[in-house]
Write an enzyme that holds these catalytic residues in place. Structure first.
Site, PDB file in Angstrom:
ATOM      1  CD  GLU A   7      -8.744  -9.506  -3.224  1.00 49.07           C
ATOM      2  OE1 GLU A   7      -7.562  -9.838  -2.962  1.00 49.07           O
ATOM      3  OE2 GLU A   7      -9.584  -9.243  -2.342  1.00 49.07           O
ATOM      4  CG  PHE A  64     -13.354   1.718   7.297  1.00 49.44           C
ATOM      5  CD1 PHE A  64     -12.893   1.095   6.148  1.00 49.44           C
ATOM      6  CD2 PHE A  64     -14.009   0.953   8.250  1.00 49.44           C
ATOM      7  CE1 PHE A  64     -13.082  -0.262   5.938  1.00 49.44           C
ATOM      8  CE2 PHE A  64     -14.202  -0.411   8.057  1.00 49.44           C
ATOM      9  CZ  PHE A  64     -13.738  -1.018   6.896  1.00 49.44           C
ATOM     10  CE1 TYR A 110      -9.486  -3.277   0.749  1.00 46.34           C
ATOM     11  CE2 TYR A 110      -8.569  -1.336  -0.310  1.00 46.34           C
ATOM     12  CZ  TYR A 110      -8.402  -2.478   0.445  1.00 46.34           C
ATOM     13  OH  TYR A 110      -7.148  -2.827   0.909  1.00 46.34           O
ATOM     14  CE  LYS A 168      -3.913  -2.274   2.330  1.00 45.39           C
ATOM     15  NZ  LYS A 168      -4.910  -2.176   3.430  1.00 45.39           N
ATOM     16  CG  ASN A 218      -3.693  -2.196   6.961  1.00 43.75           C
ATOM     17  OD1 ASN A 218      -3.592  -1.864   5.784  1.00 43.75           O
ATOM     18  ND2 ASN A 218      -4.690  -2.926   7.419  1.00 43.75           N
ATOM     19  NE  ARG A 233      -6.080 -12.605   5.403  1.00 43.94           N
ATOM     20  CZ  ARG A 233      -6.795 -11.467   5.401  1.00 43.94           C
ATOM     21  NH1 ARG A 233      -6.707 -10.630   4.361  1.00 43.94           N
ATOM     22  NH2 ARG A 233      -7.570 -11.151   6.394  1.00 43.94           N
ATOM     23  CG  HIS A 285      -5.319  -6.500   0.063  1.00 43.32           C
ATOM     24  ND1 HIS A 285      -6.482  -6.682   0.762  1.00 43.32           N
ATOM     25  CD2 HIS A 285      -5.396  -7.322  -1.026  1.00 43.32           C
ATOM     26  CE1 HIS A 285      -7.232  -7.570   0.112  1.00 43.32           C
ATOM     27  NE2 HIS A 285      -6.587  -7.957  -0.975  1.00 43.32           N
ATOM     28  CB  THR A 322      -6.946  -5.885   9.923  1.00 43.34           C
ATOM     29  OG1 THR A 322      -7.372  -7.071   9.247  1.00 43.34           O
ATOM     30  CG2 THR A 322      -7.355  -4.669   9.121  1.00 43.34           C
ATOM     31  NE  ARG A 374      -2.165  -5.564   7.288  1.00 44.76           N
ATOM     32  CZ  ARG A 374      -3.227  -6.260   6.867  1.00 44.76           C
ATOM     33  NH1 ARG A 374      -3.639  -7.317   7.547  1.00 44.76           N
ATOM     34  NH2 ARG A 374      -3.862  -5.905   5.778  1.00 44.76           N
TER      35      ARG A 374
HETATM   36  N1  LIG Z   1     -12.223  -0.220  11.598  1.00 48.00           N
HETATM   37  C1  LIG Z   1     -11.470   0.247  10.597  1.00 48.00           C
HETATM   38  N2  LIG Z   1     -11.069   1.524  10.559  1.00 48.00           N
HETATM   39  C2  LIG Z   1     -10.316   2.000   9.549  1.00 48.00           C
HETATM   40  N3  LIG Z   1      -9.913   1.247   8.502  1.00 48.00           N
HETATM   41  C3  LIG Z   1     -10.284  -0.034   8.496  1.00 48.00           C
HETATM   42  C4  LIG Z   1     -11.080  -0.603   9.516  1.00 48.00           C
HETATM   43  N4  LIG Z   1     -11.286  -1.899   9.230  1.00 48.00           N
HETATM   44  C5  LIG Z   1     -10.644  -2.105   8.067  1.00 48.00           C
HETATM   45  N5  LIG Z   1     -10.053  -0.988   7.631  1.00 48.00           N
HETATM   46  C6  LIG Z   1      -9.275  -0.790   6.408  1.00 48.00           C
HETATM   47  O1  LIG Z   1      -9.904  -1.472   5.346  1.00 48.00           O
HETATM   48  C7  LIG Z   1      -9.055  -2.493   4.849  1.00 48.00           C
HETATM   49  C8  LIG Z   1      -9.895  -3.687   4.474  1.00 48.00           C
HETATM   50  O2  LIG Z   1     -10.492  -4.218   5.634  1.00 48.00           O
HETATM   51  P1  LIG Z   1     -10.612  -5.786   5.835  1.00 48.00           P
HETATM   52  O3  LIG Z   1     -11.563  -6.011   6.943  1.00 48.00           O
HETATM   53  O4  LIG Z   1     -10.882  -6.428   4.497  1.00 48.00           O
HETATM   54  O5  LIG Z   1      -9.174  -6.125   6.385  1.00 48.00           O
HETATM   55  P2  LIG Z   1      -8.047  -7.050   5.836  1.00 48.00           P
HETATM   56  O6  LIG Z   1      -8.624  -8.115   4.972  1.00 48.00           O
HETATM   57  O7  LIG Z   1      -7.149  -7.471   6.927  1.00 48.00           O
HETATM   58  O8  LIG Z   1      -7.275  -5.977   5.031  1.00 48.00           O
HETATM   59  P3  LIG Z   1      -6.969  -6.018   3.526  1.00 48.00           P
HETATM   60  O9  LIG Z   1      -8.283  -6.303   2.830  1.00 48.00           O
HETATM   61  O10 LIG Z   1      -6.395  -4.681   3.204  1.00 48.00           O
HETATM   62  O11 LIG Z   1      -5.980  -7.144   3.444  1.00 48.00           O
HETATM   63  C9  LIG Z   1      -8.053  -2.756   5.984  1.00 48.00           C
HETATM   64  O12 LIG Z   1      -6.833  -3.262   5.534  1.00 48.00           O
HETATM   65  C10 LIG Z   1      -7.899  -1.375   6.575  1.00 48.00           C
HETATM   66  O13 LIG Z   1      -6.951  -0.623   5.828  1.00 48.00           O
END
Ligand SMILES: Nc1ncnc2c1ncn2[C@@H]1O[C@H](COP(=O)(O)OP(=O)(O)OP(=O)(O)O)[C@@H](O)[C@H]1O
Length: 143
Positions: free
Chosen positions: A128, A59, A51, A11, A114, A87, A117, A93, A104
């Site tokens: 994806e 968010f 997304y 990212k 973070n 993962r 992804h 996350t 992370r």
């Molecule tokens: N509560 C939150 N507040 C702010 N940003 C969030 C929150 N939850 C998720 N995100 C953001 O949205 C992205 C996607 O959320 P998801 O729940 O799919 O997490 P993830 O699968 O661990 O992350 P990613 O999809 O980026 O790998 C997260 O990586 C983070 O950047």
């Protein structure tokens, strides 16, 4: 265990922080091969489509702003059990909850920014990978 492919995004915070090489090293040390890669500047539409499942979350707009704030490196990783392995080495996350030694924990500052992804299932990996790559932009199976 099956050979799988998964999508990685390094990212904007991690690209800007000059951590691409260190993160690629983690992938390769874990036995994941980089079989496709490109650097992209996402726009609002491309980030939003990626997304889309989060479109109703509070968010979502901040997430799109962050993901378009600078270049990202999208890669296809291949290896045994690649989706879960990737993962695992990314960590939770929220970097505050990420296990020691994960990407992370070492390179991310907050849940909003973070570093990386990774696809969370075979179904999302297929979606994806094809969201960012044409078939001729990814190597044929390497093993
Ligand atoms: N509560 C939150 N507040 C702010 N940003 C969030 C929150 N939850 C998720 N995100 C953001 O949205 C992205 C996607 O959320 P998801 O729940 O799919 O997490 P993830 O699968 O661990 O992350 P990613 O999809 O980026 O790998 C997260 O990586 C983070 O950047």
């Amino acid at each position: 265990m099956a050979i799988e492919r998964t999508l990685s995004i390094i990212k904007p915070d991690a690209v800007g922080g000059n951590h691409i090489g260190a993160i690629y090293d983690r992938f390769e040390q874990a036995g994941l091969r980089i079989v496709g890669a490109k650097m992209l500047q996402l726009d609002d539409e491309k980030a939003g489509g990626f997304y889309a499942e989060h479109a109703e979350r509070p968010f979502y707009n901040d997430l799109k702003s962050f993901m378009t704030s600078g270049p990202v490196l999208v890669s296809v990783l291949e290896g045994e059990d690649a989706i879960a392995k990737h993962r695992d080495i990314m960590g939770a996350t929220n970097p505050k909850e990420a296990a020691e030694g994960t990407i992370r924990a070492d390179f991310a500052n907050s849940i909003d920014e973070n570093a990386v992804h990774g696809s969370d299932s075979a179904q999302s990996a297929a979606r994806e990978i094809s969201y960012f790559f044409n078939e001729d932009e990814v190597c044929p199976r390497t093993r």
